[in-house]
Each structure stands twice: as structure tokens, then as C-alpha cells.
Write a protein that holds these residues in place. Sequence first.
Motif, PDB file in Angstrom:
ATOM      1  N   LEU A  97       0.701  -1.044  -0.077  1.00  0.00           N
ATOM      2  CA  LEU A  97      -0.030  -0.003   0.214  1.00  0.00           C
ATOM      3  C   LEU A  97       1.005   1.145   0.213  1.00  0.00           C
ATOM      4  O   LEU A  97       0.533   2.241  -0.716  1.00  0.00           O
ATOM      5  CB  LEU A  97      -0.880  -0.063   1.229  1.00  0.00           C
ATOM      6  CG  LEU A  97      -2.139  -1.019   0.982  1.00  0.00           C
ATOM      7  CD1 LEU A  97      -2.657  -1.077   2.473  1.00  0.00           C
ATOM      8  CD2 LEU A  97      -3.243  -0.561  -0.019  1.00  0.00           C
ATOM      9  N   LEU A 115      -7.144   4.352  -0.288  1.00  0.00           N
ATOM     10  CA  LEU A 115      -6.338   3.367   0.048  1.00  0.00           C
ATOM     11  C   LEU A 115      -6.755   2.504   1.384  1.00  0.00           C
ATOM     12  O   LEU A 115      -6.623   3.197   2.574  1.00  0.00           O
ATOM     13  CB  LEU A 115      -4.846   3.289   0.085  1.00  0.00           C
ATOM     14  CG  LEU A 115      -4.148   3.786  -1.488  1.00  0.00           C
ATOM     15  CD1 LEU A 115      -2.863   4.737  -1.316  1.00  0.00           C
ATOM     16  CD2 LEU A 115      -4.029   2.377  -2.338  1.00  0.00           C
ATOM     17  N   GLU A 117      -6.091  -0.847   4.147  1.00  0.00           N
ATOM     18  CA  GLU A 117      -5.633  -2.110   4.629  1.00  0.00           C
ATOM     19  C   GLU A 117      -6.682  -2.987   4.970  1.00  0.00           C
ATOM     20  O   GLU A 117      -7.259  -2.684   6.007  1.00  0.00           O
ATOM     21  CB  GLU A 117      -4.636  -1.774   5.877  1.00  0.00           C
ATOM     22  CG  GLU A 117      -3.758  -3.134   6.127  1.00  0.00           C
ATOM     23  CD  GLU A 117      -2.810  -2.899   7.408  1.00  0.00           C
ATOM     24  OE1 GLU A 117      -2.383  -3.815   7.915  1.00  0.00           O
ATOM     25  OE2 GLU A 117      -2.357  -1.888   7.623  1.00  0.00           O
TER      26      GLU A 117
END
Length: 249
Positions: A97, A115, A117
Motif C-alpha cells: 500500500l 487506500l 488495509e
Amino acid sequence: MKVERELSARKFTSYSDKEAFVQGVFSNVAKHYDIMNTILSFHQDAYWRRFAVKQLGLQPGNRLLDVACGTGMLTKEALRQEPTLSVEALDFSPEMLQHGEQRLAKAGLLDRVNLVEGDAMSLPYHKDSFDCAMSAFALRNVPDVMQALKEMKRVVKPGGRVVTLELAKPTAFGFKQLYYLYFEHILPVLGKLSKDNSSYAWLPESLRRYPHQSQVLTMFEEAGYKEATYYELTGGIVAVHVGVVPEEV
């Protein structure tokens, strides 16, 4: 060849066992992941991504999910084809990432991308959150292919498409033999040159464990997709699978 033999004999005892192993692999290769992909694919990877994104049938303003987005290459291609997209790009590797954020920032695309996780086995989104979803080179690495397919189907609206790009198993005589010669003998040498033999040894081993593309098509159908199909590219080195989320009855 010791590393290759150890990987071949390894059995994953749980979801978390494989997830931890694969996460370690991608953490190790994140820095040189893109250049190695281009080398290992003989510069075909850009064409594969273009083809895969086209199968989504993107429309202006669509909300798109990129599962296991890695360094953001597929997301970048999607935004090239349809600049008005809003993209959620999810990966379980912080290192990947980080490189993805740098790539997208350099391209001036971060304002279109969030973005995240997260885990492909349990996507952190409500049902029907996206117009479509995509994934590249992820299914070989997830603990449960069927679960990943069901999760993408859950979060995509009825009528939306789910597209996956993944390594495949060519069947043409001659080409098949050359392909496996490359994967089993030349690729480990490249891994040694990159000083990360164990991570690159996982690539042929993960392909060995992964179902044939025709079996993956059956999994799409069993997961509940309609109009499921697949395309073999570059002699069957990779396959692009497409499924449509059905209307609820």
C-alpha cells in the motif's frame, strides 16, 4: 532447490497460516514487485491489465473496488480508462500500500482513490457498495478462492461485474513445456539474483496449487455469478475471469 522442495511440501493448517505466509512474501517483494512483474511477464503485464479493466464495462462516476490492489497498477489503469471513477483500493500488505500510495500520488490520482488495509476474506464494506470489482494476481494467494469470490459478489450491486486477472495453466503442447521450464528452472535463478529466493519460489508453487482456469470458471458459477466466462491471454499464461452479480429473486 532446497527452498523449492520445502515450499512444495508445506501444508497450510489454517486461513491465518497461509495469510501470514503470503503477507510476508509480499512485504519482502514490495520494493521491486512492479519491475519484476514486467520482466517475468516479458512486458505483457500492461496489456493484461488493459484487457482486464475493459471487461468491467466501466461507466462515468462508477464506484470501483480493487481487491488486493498491491502497488496500484490495476487501479491506475482503471482510472486511465475512466478518469471519473471513485476507487477503493484494498490490500493486506502495508508495504504494498505504501508503494501504491507513492505511485498514485506521482500520477496525481490520489484524490480519486481511497487506500485501505484490509482482508479479501472479509471485505470491510456493506452489501451492494460498489458498481463493480476487480482483482489481479490475488486468487492464488488467498486462503479460500470461493470465499474471496463470494465477498466480491456480496459488495457489488446486482448487474455489476467482477473481473479477476490471474496466472493460468497453458495447455498447448510445446508452449506448456516451455512455460513450466521457465517457471520451475529460470524463475528461481531470477529470485536468487533478487536476493529473495524464498519469495519468488512461492510464485511457481502457488501456481501449482491453483486450479485450472476452467475449474475457476466453475467456482465463479458455484459462487452465484451469472454469465460467467473467461479469456486466456498470451497463450494461456494468464486468464481473465468475468462474472455478473445476479438480480435478487
